[in-house]
Scaffold this active site. Structure first.
Site, PDB file in Angstrom:
ATOM      1  N   LYS A  26       0.831  -1.202   0.000  1.00 53.93           N
ATOM      2  CA  LYS A  26       0.000   0.000   0.000  1.00 53.93           C
ATOM      3  C   LYS A  26       0.866   1.254   0.000  1.00 53.93           C
ATOM      4  O   LYS A  26       0.680   2.173  -0.815  1.00 53.93           O
ATOM      5  CB  LYS A  26      -0.939  -0.013   1.203  1.00 53.93           C
ATOM      6  CG  LYS A  26      -2.019   1.064   1.173  1.00 53.93           C
ATOM      7  CD  LYS A  26      -2.857   1.024   2.446  1.00 53.93           C
ATOM      8  CE  LYS A  26      -3.586  -0.280   2.620  1.00 53.93           C
ATOM      9  NZ  LYS A  26      -4.704  -0.441   1.675  1.00 53.93           N
ATOM     10  N   ARG A  96      -4.105   2.846   7.803  1.00 53.58           N
ATOM     11  CA  ARG A  96      -4.330   1.549   7.151  1.00 53.58           C
ATOM     12  C   ARG A  96      -3.062   0.704   7.246  1.00 53.58           C
ATOM     13  O   ARG A  96      -1.996   1.141   6.808  1.00 53.58           O
ATOM     14  CB  ARG A  96      -4.682   1.734   5.679  1.00 53.58           C
ATOM     15  CG  ARG A  96      -6.034   2.384   5.410  1.00 53.58           C
ATOM     16  CD  ARG A  96      -6.257   2.481   3.890  1.00 53.58           C
ATOM     17  NE  ARG A  96      -7.596   2.873   3.549  1.00 53.58           N
ATOM     18  CZ  ARG A  96      -7.976   4.130   3.332  1.00 53.58           C
ATOM     19  NH1 ARG A  96      -7.079   5.115   3.448  1.00 53.58           N
ATOM     20  NH2 ARG A  96      -9.216   4.423   3.006  1.00 53.58           N
ATOM     21  N   GLY A 105      -8.798  -7.219   3.575  1.00 44.85           N
ATOM     22  CA  GLY A 105      -9.734  -7.419   4.672  1.00 44.85           C
ATOM     23  C   GLY A 105      -9.184  -8.138   5.877  1.00 44.85           C
ATOM     24  O   GLY A 105      -9.905  -8.361   6.848  1.00 44.85           O
ATOM     25  N   MET A 107      -6.615  -7.146   7.859  1.00 44.63           N
ATOM     26  CA  MET A 107      -6.139  -6.268   8.921  1.00 44.63           C
ATOM     27  C   MET A 107      -7.060  -5.053   9.006  1.00 44.63           C
ATOM     28  O   MET A 107      -7.850  -4.796   8.104  1.00 44.63           O
ATOM     29  CB  MET A 107      -4.676  -5.868   8.677  1.00 44.63           C
ATOM     30  CG  MET A 107      -3.728  -7.063   8.759  1.00 44.63           C
ATOM     31  SD  MET A 107      -1.983  -6.618   8.600  1.00 44.63           S
ATOM     32  CE  MET A 107      -1.861  -6.232   6.860  1.00 44.63           C
ATOM     33  N   ARG A 352      -2.851  -1.773  -6.965  1.00 45.08           N
ATOM     34  CA  ARG A 352      -2.073  -2.998  -6.769  1.00 45.08           C
ATOM     35  C   ARG A 352      -2.437  -3.983  -7.872  1.00 45.08           C
ATOM     36  O   ARG A 352      -3.441  -3.813  -8.571  1.00 45.08           O
ATOM     37  CB  ARG A 352      -2.377  -3.611  -5.405  1.00 45.08           C
ATOM     38  CG  ARG A 352      -3.824  -4.018  -5.209  1.00 45.08           C
ATOM     39  CD  ARG A 352      -4.104  -4.341  -3.759  1.00 45.08           C
ATOM     40  NE  ARG A 352      -5.505  -4.679  -3.521  1.00 45.08           N
ATOM     41  CZ  ARG A 352      -6.092  -4.627  -2.338  1.00 45.08           C
ATOM     42  NH1 ARG A 352      -5.409  -4.260  -1.271  1.00 45.08           N
ATOM     43  NH2 ARG A 352      -7.366  -4.963  -2.193  1.00 45.08           N
ATOM     44  N   HIS A 468     -16.022  -8.926   0.460  1.00 41.70           N
ATOM     45  CA  HIS A 468     -15.036  -9.828   1.066  1.00 41.70           C
ATOM     46  C   HIS A 468     -15.194 -11.242   0.524  1.00 41.70           C
ATOM     47  O   HIS A 468     -14.211 -11.893   0.143  1.00 41.70           O
ATOM     48  CB  HIS A 468     -15.217  -9.820   2.589  1.00 41.70           C
ATOM     49  CG  HIS A 468     -14.310 -10.778   3.295  1.00 41.70           C
ATOM     50  ND1 HIS A 468     -14.683 -12.068   3.608  1.00 41.70           N
ATOM     51  CD2 HIS A 468     -13.032 -10.650   3.721  1.00 41.70           C
ATOM     52  CE1 HIS A 468     -13.687 -12.681   4.207  1.00 41.70           C
ATOM     53  NE2 HIS A 468     -12.672 -11.847   4.292  1.00 41.70           N
ATOM     54  N   ARG A 630       6.242 -49.504 -11.608  1.00 44.22           N
ATOM     55  CA  ARG A 630       6.837 -49.942 -10.355  1.00 44.22           C
ATOM     56  C   ARG A 630       6.278 -51.307  -9.986  1.00 44.22           C
ATOM     57  O   ARG A 630       5.055 -51.501  -9.959  1.00 44.22           O
ATOM     58  CB  ARG A 630       6.534 -48.935  -9.236  1.00 44.22           C
ATOM     59  CG  ARG A 630       7.209 -49.285  -7.921  1.00 44.22           C
ATOM     60  CD  ARG A 630       6.844 -48.307  -6.825  1.00 44.22           C
ATOM     61  NE  ARG A 630       5.468 -48.481  -6.369  1.00 44.22           N
ATOM     62  CZ  ARG A 630       4.862 -47.690  -5.478  1.00 44.22           C
ATOM     63  NH1 ARG A 630       5.512 -46.655  -4.976  1.00 44.22           N
ATOM     64  NH2 ARG A 630       3.627 -47.916  -5.114  1.00 44.22           N
ATOM     65  N   GLU A 758      14.266 -43.960  -2.282  1.00 43.43           N
ATOM     66  CA  GLU A 758      13.293 -43.580  -1.251  1.00 43.43           C
ATOM     67  C   GLU A 758      13.775 -43.900   0.162  1.00 43.43           C
ATOM     68  O   GLU A 758      13.017 -43.757   1.116  1.00 43.43           O
ATOM     69  CB  GLU A 758      11.951 -44.253  -1.522  1.00 43.43           C
ATOM     70  CG  GLU A 758      12.043 -45.751  -1.745  1.00 43.43           C
ATOM     71  CD  GLU A 758      10.756 -46.364  -2.288  1.00 43.43           C
ATOM     72  OE1 GLU A 758       9.673 -45.836  -1.967  1.00 43.43           O
ATOM     73  OE2 GLU A 758      10.844 -47.368  -3.012  1.00 43.43           O
ATOM     74  N   SER A 777      14.448 -42.772  -9.800  1.00 43.82           N
ATOM     75  CA  SER A 777      13.281 -41.914  -9.602  1.00 43.82           C
ATOM     76  C   SER A 777      13.110 -41.721  -8.102  1.00 43.82           C
ATOM     77  O   SER A 777      13.029 -42.700  -7.355  1.00 43.82           O
ATOM     78  CB  SER A 777      12.019 -42.535 -10.204  1.00 43.82           C
ATOM     79  OG  SER A 777      10.911 -41.670 -10.032  1.00 43.82           O
ATOM     80  N   GLY A 779      11.391 -41.344  -4.874  1.00 41.43           N
ATOM     81  CA  GLY A 779      10.092 -41.539  -4.231  1.00 41.43           C
ATOM     82  C   GLY A 779      10.062 -40.696  -2.963  1.00 41.43           C
ATOM     83  O   GLY A 779      10.368 -41.188  -1.873  1.00 41.43           O
ATOM     84  N   THR A 780       9.753 -39.421  -3.130  1.00 42.72           N
ATOM     85  CA  THR A 780       9.936 -38.479  -2.021  1.00 42.72           C
ATOM     86  C   THR A 780       8.923 -38.624  -0.902  1.00 42.72           C
ATOM     87  O   THR A 780       9.134 -38.092   0.185  1.00 42.72           O
ATOM     88  CB  THR A 780       9.922 -37.031  -2.543  1.00 42.72           C
ATOM     89  OG1 THR A 780       8.764 -36.830  -3.361  1.00 42.72           O
ATOM     90  CG2 THR A 780      11.180 -36.752  -3.347  1.00 42.72           C
ATOM     91  N   ASN A 781       7.822 -39.345  -1.147  1.00 44.01           N
ATOM     92  CA  ASN A 781       6.900 -39.598  -0.033  1.00 44.01           C
ATOM     93  C   ASN A 781       7.603 -40.426   1.042  1.00 44.01           C
ATOM     94  O   ASN A 781       7.662 -40.055   2.217  1.00 44.01           O
ATOM     95  CB  ASN A 781       5.644 -40.324  -0.525  1.00 44.01           C
ATOM     96  CG  ASN A 781       4.877 -39.525  -1.557  1.00 44.01           C
ATOM     97  OD1 ASN A 781       5.057 -38.328  -1.680  1.00 44.01           O
ATOM     98  ND2 ASN A 781       4.024 -40.195  -2.309  1.00 44.01           N
ATOM     99  N   ASP A 782       8.147 -41.569   0.609  1.00 40.50           N
ATOM    100  CA  ASP A 782       8.843 -42.434   1.566  1.00 40.50           C
ATOM    101  C   ASP A 782      10.190 -41.854   1.976  1.00 40.50           C
ATOM    102  O   ASP A 782      10.631 -42.038   3.115  1.00 40.50           O
ATOM    103  CB  ASP A 782       9.035 -43.828   0.974  1.00 40.50           C
ATOM    104  CG  ASP A 782       7.825 -44.721   1.208  1.00 40.50           C
ATOM    105  OD1 ASP A 782       6.930 -44.315   1.975  1.00 40.50           O
ATOM    106  OD2 ASP A 782       7.763 -45.811   0.612  1.00 40.50           O
ATOM    107  N   CYS A 844       8.936 -38.866  -8.545  1.00 35.09           N
ATOM    108  CA  CYS A 844       7.575 -39.361  -8.740  1.00 35.09           C
ATOM    109  C   CYS A 844       6.725 -39.282  -7.476  1.00 35.09           C
ATOM    110  O   CYS A 844       5.603 -39.772  -7.447  1.00 35.09           O
ATOM    111  CB  CYS A 844       7.580 -40.784  -9.274  1.00 35.09           C
ATOM    112  SG  CYS A 844       8.331 -41.992  -8.157  1.00 35.09           S
ATOM    113  N   TYR A 864      13.070 -35.079 -15.257  1.00 33.72           N
ATOM    114  CA  TYR A 864      11.616 -34.935 -15.331  1.00 33.72           C
ATOM    115  C   TYR A 864      11.014 -34.936 -13.934  1.00 33.72           C
ATOM    116  O   TYR A 864      11.648 -35.349 -12.953  1.00 33.72           O
ATOM    117  CB  TYR A 864      10.990 -36.054 -16.174  1.00 33.72           C
ATOM    118  CG  TYR A 864      11.080 -37.432 -15.548  1.00 33.72           C
ATOM    119  CD1 TYR A 864      10.106 -37.888 -14.654  1.00 33.72           C
ATOM    120  CD2 TYR A 864      12.136 -38.284 -15.856  1.00 33.72           C
ATOM    121  CE1 TYR A 864      10.190 -39.150 -14.084  1.00 33.72           C
ATOM    122  CE2 TYR A 864      12.237 -39.542 -15.292  1.00 33.72           C
ATOM    123  CZ  TYR A 864      11.255 -39.969 -14.392  1.00 33.72           C
ATOM    124  OH  TYR A 864      11.347 -41.217 -13.823  1.00 33.72           O
TER     125      TYR A 864
END
Length: 891
Positions: A26, A96, A105, A107, A352, A468, A630, A758, A777, A779-782, A844, A864
């Site tokens: 602002k 303000r 809205g 603050m 803005r 709002h 897999r 993983e 590849s 396996g970022t979950n595990d 993946c 990838y």
């Protein structure tokens, strides 16, 4: 001495190299507009660093801030001839808050500050309008009493409603001077009764307390929730802007409004927006009164009976349009402009980057590039990838039967069906139970934001396109119908009356946010299509990005959806999901309870043609693009029933003794199955499973190649590898089957065998594993689970509190932990390619669809990312943005 105050009233002006960081969006906007020579009421900004000091020093203001404010007030007096204590021309200001992030809205603002019992009379004399002066004073006491002093807003509203009822008025604009004076007396009495103190009469005291209140609102519940939802750092803090008042409530040629330089829903070029005559700013954003259209075309389109600004005050409309065009040209983006019209003159209060729907954002970005205002790369960078979610969800199907029960404004596009709830708390509770709901309110306020976030859609009785509810819903990508004046909301009895019908809490309704319609019951939906500006922007993204984008798909339906969204292959096909289908679960269970290898092979022989058929269809859909399959991963007990009733039913259907089934389930049960007998460990224990799956893959590749005329090169991925010798063992089985199939068919299948990374040990010893593995590849979950030692299924019990308390910035299962998991990925990538130069490496896990995680993947040169089908367009755009940013960092 630190500089806490920056003045934008003087022509010399003070400018910061990083204005938004220091002055908030602002303050930076006002400073920029002043430098452009636009009509901006003079004022000054108190920096975010002052707010930081406030919180670091037990909510106290810096010692020298008051003196700097006094200097700024003196500058205002020179610029305007007004001062707080001036006997003829008293100074009135607004206060303000405003962070560098736009938080509409969230603050609290205070208007008309400087009024007191003396100054209201001077204002009345100066303007010759006693009613105007006392209306300003009434508004100020109500706002200051609520925002700064902490008296419940509803208590003021009850008194106001009583005053209107006593006088037989519908609107507060109908109150007479005498009624306003009486109302002010009642407001003061309320404050004295609630707080046991009087309303402050000293303007300088009012200002100090309002600045403290502006800073305090940064940590309000609604602001904190908004920051959490939108991932805005707490330590950005807020600035406070103090600005001379201009008055929209000075009669028939005064008003207030918000305009957009392009249509915020469609992106069409031209001035759009709403305004109210004889009103102040909060009247528009609060949704208390339904506003008028700025343009005549919009008025005709909405069927409004009220004259547009263009028609009623054409000179003011011309001023506004000229200012809006100048601002868009300066910022090179669509702008949202807050303005006040005072006796025919347009004053600008803020400009803005305008809130817009995803569809509008696409068109605006493409149009600006086509107009030569921006480049294609800038167009790609202009879109926040998560916005695409708004375009990837169902809308109401063409030709679907519609039972329209109410018509409102098309505040936020899309469609949603759900149960009616009337409170944000009910919405949150239902969301926790996976029940889709529609939040129905007379009007929303910032306190409702948590319920709006939980709901599928929002319906309000009052409010306009810039209320709002409308603004927040568009930002969240939620369908919203606002200003549906023909409905009646009864909170007490939990009733919604619409179209001559009564609906209760729990009844089902559907919203069409694109048409502003409320429909009874469930309505058929249709999937979106990627076309027009959306398609153009993604074409530009595809031409820019380096990384490929694949999908995680286990079924032909998922694969077709992903293909339609531009997936370049399958990065993860979880074969075990295929076994849970009704015609397959029985032979799968037969295999699990088998006592001998011969019995297991007999059961697997039943699964072979089913699995082969699935793979054929996936290969055909992907039409020669890579498909990574897999092998089975979860522990075997997951395929067996565990409840007594289920055990009996399954045993009966299989024609075996229930005790035998129960005994086998007990044998397989593990204390920690996530780290138990699963993945490659199963394939080593029972190589016949790997044999069946490998045979299904190779035979399917041959058949799909014959049907499509394209060579199929399957990528076979072995899960949960931690030791090179594990992969040696399973790959040996796969290679043996490949040779057998080639001998039987006379066709040689080209294939690759790789592994998921993983486990931390696999990442650290990637150079060993890469001697055997032809691709990796992540396996970022595990990998996240095993790195943190956190079960993803149980993380929701404490990770939210970690986020709230700043222990973690984001849930590591949603956005990659770059320092820990990210370091393991970096190590594995470097070591893997050292051992096997040019090795193909991807990701993946669910992080493959997260823009922040994708940016990291680009930084370590993965080939990838792979994500769920509906995240594919998001990943395409995010990958392009990551390429551009990485090139910028490198140059």
């Amino acid at each position: 001495m630190a500089q806490w105050v920056y003045n934008f009233a003087e022509k010399s002006g003070d400018r910061s190299a990083d204005a938004a960081r220091l002055l908030g969006s602002k303050g930076a906007s006002l400073s920029a507009m002043a430098s452009l020579g636009l009509p901006v009421p003079p004022g000054f900004s108190i920096t975010t660093e002052a707010c930081r000091w406030y919180y670091e020093h037990d909510r106290a203001l810096p010692d020298d801030l008051e003196s700097q404010i006094d200097v700024a007030l003196q500058a205002l007096r020179r610029a305007t001839g007004r001062g707080f204590e001036d006997a003829r021309r008293p100074l009135l200001v607004s206060v303000r808050p405003g962070s560098r992030a736009v938080m509409p809205g969230m603050m609290d603002t205070v208007l008309n500050l400087g009024l007191n019992d003396r100054n209201v009379e001077i204002l009345a004399t100066e303007t010759g309008d006693r009613r105007f002066a006392y209306d300003c004073y009434r508004r100020f006491i109500q706002m200051y009493g609520d925002v700064v002093m902490g008296v419940d807003h509803d208590l003021f509203e009850e008194i106001l409603d009583d005053a209107k009822a006593d006088g037989g008025h519908e609107q507060e604009t109908d109150l007479s001077v005498e009624e306003l004076e009486a109302l002010i007396v009642r407001y003061k009495a309320l404050i004295a009764e609630e707080l046991e103190e009087e309303f402050p009469q000293a303007p300088r005291v009012q200002l100090t307390e309002a600045v403290k209140s502006a800073f305090a609102s940064w940590m309000s519940q609604r602001a904190s929730i908004h920051r959490s939802i939108n991932h805005i750092p707490e330590d950005w803090y807020t600035a406070a802007t103090v600005q001379c008042m201009v008055f929209g409530n000075r009669g028939a040629e005064s008003g207030t409004g918000i305009c957009f330089t392009r249509n915020q829903a469609t992106g069409e070029r031209g001035v759009y927006g709403e305004f109210l005559l004889n009103a102040q700013g909060e009247d528009v954003t609060a949704g208390i009164r339904t506003p008028r259209d700025i343009t005549e075309a919009a008025r005709i389109a909405t069927g409004s009976p009220y004259a547009s600004l263009e028609k009623q005050l054409p000179d003011a409309f011309g001023q506004l349009k000229g200012h809006a065009d100048k601002l868009e040209a300066h910022y090179r983006d669509m702008q949202e402009v807050e303005f006040t019209l005072e006796e025919g003159k347009v004053w600008l209060l803020q400009s803005r980057a305008g809130k817009r729907t995803a569809r509008a954002a696409m068109r605006i970005a493409v149009d600006l590039a086509d107009e030569g205002v921006t480049t294609r790369e800038e167009a790609v960078l202009a879109i926040e990838p998560g916005m695409l979610d708004q375009l990837l969800h169902p809308t109401i199907a063409e030709g679907a039967e519609r039972t329209v029960i109410a018509q409102g404004l098309p505040a936020s596009p899309g469609a949603a069906t759900g149960e009616i709830v009337f409170t944000p708390e009910e919405a949150e509770k239902a969301a926790a139970q996976d029940r889709p709901v529609i939040l129905v309110r007379v009007e929303t306020s910032p306190e409702d934001v948590h319920g709006m976030n939980a709901a599928q859609g929002i319906l309000t009785q009052r409010g306009g396109m810039t209320s709002h509810a409308a603004v927040v819903a568009r930002g969240m990508g939620k369908p919203c119908v606002s200003g549906a004046g023909m409905i009646k909301v009864d909170y007490k009895n939990h009733l919604l009356t619409a179209g001559g019908r009564t609906f209760r809490k729990g009844d089902i309704i559907t919203l069409d946010g694109g048409k502003g319609q409320v429909l009874a019951g469930r309505v058929a939906m249709q999937q979106p299509e990627l076309s027009g500006a959306f398609g153009t922007l993604l074409e530009w993204a595809d031409a820019t990005r380096r990384m490929g984008v694949r999908c995680n798909a286990d079924t032909p339906k998922e694969a077709r959806a992903a293909y339609s969204f531009g997936a370049e292959g399958i990065g993860l096909c979880r074969t075990e999901h295929m076994f849970f289908e009704e015609d397959r679960i029985t032979p799968m269970r037969e295999m699990i309870i088998a006592d001998t290898e011969q019995e297991r092979r007999a059961a697997l022989a039943k699964l072979l043609p089913m699995q082969r058929g699935d793979f054929i269809e996936l290969f055909e859909i992907m039409a020669g693009m890579p498909v990574t399959i897999r092998l089975i991963d979860p522990p075997l007990h997951e395929f067996l029933p565990h409840e007594e009733e289920d055990v009996e039913a399954v045993a009966k259907s299989m024609g075996i003794d229930a005790d035998r089934l129960k005994s086998r389930a007990t044998e397989l049960r593990e204390f920690n199955p996530m780290l138990g007998h699963r993945g490659c460990r199963l394939l080593i224990s029972y190589p016949e499973i790997a044999e069946m799956q490998a045979r299904a893959i190779f035979e399917a590749a041959i058949e799909a190649g014959r049907k499509t005329g394209r060579q199929v090169t399957p990528e076979i991925m072995v899960p949960l590898i931690s030791l090179k010798r594990e992969l040696d063992h399973v790959k040996g089985t796969i290679d043996t089957v490949a040779a057998e199939v080639e001998k039987e068919t006379g066709v040689r299948v080209h294939y690759q065998v790789g592994t998921m990374i993983e486990l931390p040990r696999a990442a650290i010893r990637a150079h060993d594993i890469a001697e055997v593995s032809e691709f990796f590849s992540f396996g970022t979950n595990d990998l996240t689970q095993t790195t943190f030692g956190i079960s993803r299924d149980d993380a929701t019990q404490f990770v939210p509190s970690y986020e709230a308390k700043g222990v973690v910035d984001r849930d590591p299962f949603i956005s990659l932990d770059l320092d820990g998991v990210g370091d393991l990925m970096r190590i594995a990538t470097e070591r893997g390619r050292d051992a096997r130069p040019g090795m193909k490496i991807g990701i993946c896990g669910e992080h493959g669809g997260d823009p922040v995680s994708i940016d990291f993947c680009e930084s370590i040169a993965l080939d990838y990312v792979s994500c769920s089908p509906y995240r594919v367009p998001i990943a395409r755009l995010a990958a392009a943005q990551a390429t551009i940013r990485n090139q910028t960092r490198s140059s």
